[in-house]
Design an enzyme around this catalytic site. Sequence first.
Site: not given
Length: 272
Positions: A37, A34
Amino acid sequence: MGFSVDVTSSNYGTEVLEKSFEKPILVDFFATWCGPCQLLKPTLEKLAKEYDFVLAKVDIDRNQDLANNFQIEGVPDVRIVTNGDMIPGFVGVLPEIQLREMLARLNLKSELDIGLEEARVAMASENITRAKQLFEQLISKYSENQNLVIEVANFLVHINEPEEATTLLDTIEYNDREYFPRAQAIRALIQFKQQANAIGESELDQLFAQASRLVVEGDYEPALKIFLEIVSKHRNYRDDGARKSMIAVFDVLGNDHPLTKKYQRDLMLSLY
């Protein structure tokens, strides 16, 4: 202050639930694939070192049971656990300033916040030596914090150390839309202090110094009136210095201030 810890299904009870009775826990549900993230991670880790909270990092791919139990549908998903209870935080990436606002709502203070409070108390008590010592400690540790740079520069101007203030202000880049205008306002204040102290013999010199002194004292409208009078009658004085000084006052006040709007109009009428 706080710290970061990798949390799994096996240690969630001890690292999150039990510790949440001692201090708040920010649970960061993330995934290695991600992108957002990875953007959020260093900011959260930095804040965990400043504030008194635990950053519990949960990889949802390795801990699918936790992700399922807490119904994690998108990452990053940050939850807050206090006294054993989990409440929503946010999903996605928040700017650092919003993260700090969230932590403030949790009644958390950073080392920087605490240090600033101590420095402000020292200033209010006129303990300049102590205030300067505290500011030097803070700027050495948090030199990239632009808000701190602005506050320390203001302090240095207050104690008549303009060169040191200018050195700090030079670290703020032109393309920083939030802090560069504030830096320019402090530079303008330094300029006005210098002008206020440079009193010449002529009536114009004295008027110019008086207006500059009024700016330093925060009495902006009388100062603008004097500068405008000089612009109207003696445009060439100090290489158009009165007009430039008015523009510097506008920088100090900001574009939305009523005095800025009024005297910008008056200046235009005077010039044309």
